[in-house]
Design a protein around this motif. Structure first.
Motif, PDB file in Angstrom:
ATOM      1  N   VAL A  45       0.835  -1.199   0.000  1.00 15.49           N
ATOM      2  CA  VAL A  45       0.000   0.000   0.000  1.00 15.49           C
ATOM      3  C   VAL A  45       0.873   1.252   0.000  1.00 15.49           C
ATOM      4  O   VAL A  45       0.566   2.236  -0.686  1.00 15.49           O
ATOM      5  N   PRO A 141      -9.534  -2.937   2.881  1.00  8.83           N
ATOM      6  CA  PRO A 141      -8.645  -2.219   1.961  1.00  8.83           C
ATOM      7  C   PRO A 141      -9.163  -0.856   1.521  1.00  8.83           C
ATOM      8  O   PRO A 141      -8.387  -0.015   1.062  1.00  8.83           O
ATOM      9  N   SER A 144      -7.507   3.002   2.294  1.00  5.67           N
ATOM     10  CA  SER A 144      -6.472   3.792   1.623  1.00  5.67           C
ATOM     11  C   SER A 144      -7.047   4.860   0.702  1.00  5.67           C
ATOM     12  O   SER A 144      -6.398   5.877   0.456  1.00  5.67           O
ATOM     13  N   TYR A 296      -7.449  -4.960  -5.946  1.00 11.11           N
ATOM     14  CA  TYR A 296      -7.151  -4.392  -4.637  1.00 11.11           C
ATOM     15  C   TYR A 296      -8.422  -4.117  -3.844  1.00 11.11           C
ATOM     16  O   TYR A 296      -8.520  -4.432  -2.659  1.00 11.11           O
TER      17      TYR A 296
END
Length: 362
Positions: A45, A141, A144, A296
């Protein structure tokens, strides 16, 4: 940017997304997956942040001369994937809870299926403002993007405004985003700096020896940071801990970011205009990279659902291979619905923005 470097960045984007998938398989499916394969998801990341800064600076120099094209491109990139990711998360979580609720009950961050406030927060990327940390169902996830979109806005304000308006807008940005996001802005800006170093100032132009040192040194520095100076520690950018822990986390991820910037600059100096092997693999690299954002952002709820479907939660090599291949396969199909159509969204938004501006002026 040379074709070799462009392909390399696309390859690294796909590999970083794969590293996140493998890391989550090791965390949630089978801890016996070797650490050398499944213990780089946090660092991946950090690499994404640096890569993003590099690419955004490239497109604003080469393609996006106006704020309208900048906004259209960023919005198309995000909203070709995000609404679908939210829907996939809600559907997969509901199915997983129906089939094997313990899989999600064991997740420390899971407090139930995403509700309307969580969905809205995710849609507008407000999930990480100040000290908040909103998780939409099982899709951790997603955190981010709460940083990434703020950095898009920061860079757009800094680039397309000037004078007093720029400073007032940036001050407002800082007040809205809060200290956590500001703290990691230098990580994203490392990518911008790498681009400036290579293509604006050309301070290292033609220096292949320097490229060799940087490219090889980036791997060595990564190993020293992960397995030497910070060995055994657990870090998370979005966690708010005590001052000492936050300082160590900040130092670690900026060190990883520096490794990523060194790697990009080193490759550019060595192979940026050549990279014959990458040119030979151009089509599969671009095809895989074209689904990396989807991989992702959607892999974890799909992974949990497959764990609920596969006998014994996918334990054993055969079960893990089924879950791994199944997750990849489903994600690639989902990418056909969204990410691979982002040019259509960009064209539509690019047409809408000028009309909106004319109406406002009239």
């Amino acid at each position: 940017m040379g074709r070799g470097l462009s392909l390399y960045l696309e390859l690294m984007r796909a590999l970083a997304a794969l590293a996140v998938l493998l890391g989550h398989m090791r965390l949630y499916a089978d801890p016996d997956i070797p650490a050398i394969l499944g213990n780089h998801h946090q660092e991946a990341v950090a690499f994404f942040f640096v890569l993003s800064g590099f690419v955004i600076r490239f497109v604003t120099v080469e393609r996006e001369a106006s704020w309208r094209s900048y906004v259209a491109a960023r919005a198309a990139r995000l909203y070709s994937v995000v609404p679908l990711a939210i829907l996939v998360t809600l559907v997969c979580d509901a199915a997983t809870l129906a089939l094997a609720p313990q899989i999600l009950a064991d997740r420390y961050y899971f407090d139930g299926p995403g509700d309307l406030p969580d969905v809205l927060s995710s849609m507008i990327f407000a999930n990480e403002l100040w000290l908040s940390h909103v998780v939409l169902g099982s899709n951790i996830p997603f955190w981010s993007l709460g940083f990434e979109v703020c950095y898009y806005i920061f860079f757009g304000l800094a680039l397309y405004l000037d004078g007093r308006a720029r400073w007032l807008a940036l001050a407002a940005w800082a007040l809205i985003c809060g200290p956590k996001i500001i703290l990691y802005l230098p990580l994203w800006m490392l990518g911008v700096g790498a681009y400036e170093l290579l293509y604006r100032y050309r301070l290292l132009s033609g220096r292949r020896t320097v490229g060799m040192i940087l490219f090889g040194g980036s791997a060595l520095a990564y190993l020293i940071l992960k397995y030497g100076l910070f060995a055994g520690a657990e870090y998370g950018i979005f966690h708010v801990r005590d001052g000492d822990q936050m300082l160590r986390t900040w130092t670690y991820f900026h060190g990883i970011g520096l490794c990523a910037a060194m790697n990009i600059v080193g490759f550019a100096l060595l192979f940026g205009k050549r990279a014959a092997l990458l040119q030979w693999c151009r089509r599969p690299i671009k095809w895989l990279s074209g689904a990396s954002f989807t991989l992702y952002l959607m892999h974890l709820p799909v992974l949990f659902l497959l764990m609920a479907i596969v006998p014994d939660g996918g334990q054993g090599i055969a079960g893990l291979l089924i879950i791994f291949a199944g997750t990849i396969g489903i994600v690639l199909l989902l990418a056909e619905l969204g990410e691979r159509r982002k040019h259509v969204y960009a064209a539509a938004l690019g047409a809408i923005l000028p009309r909106a501006r004319r109406r406002a002026a009239g």
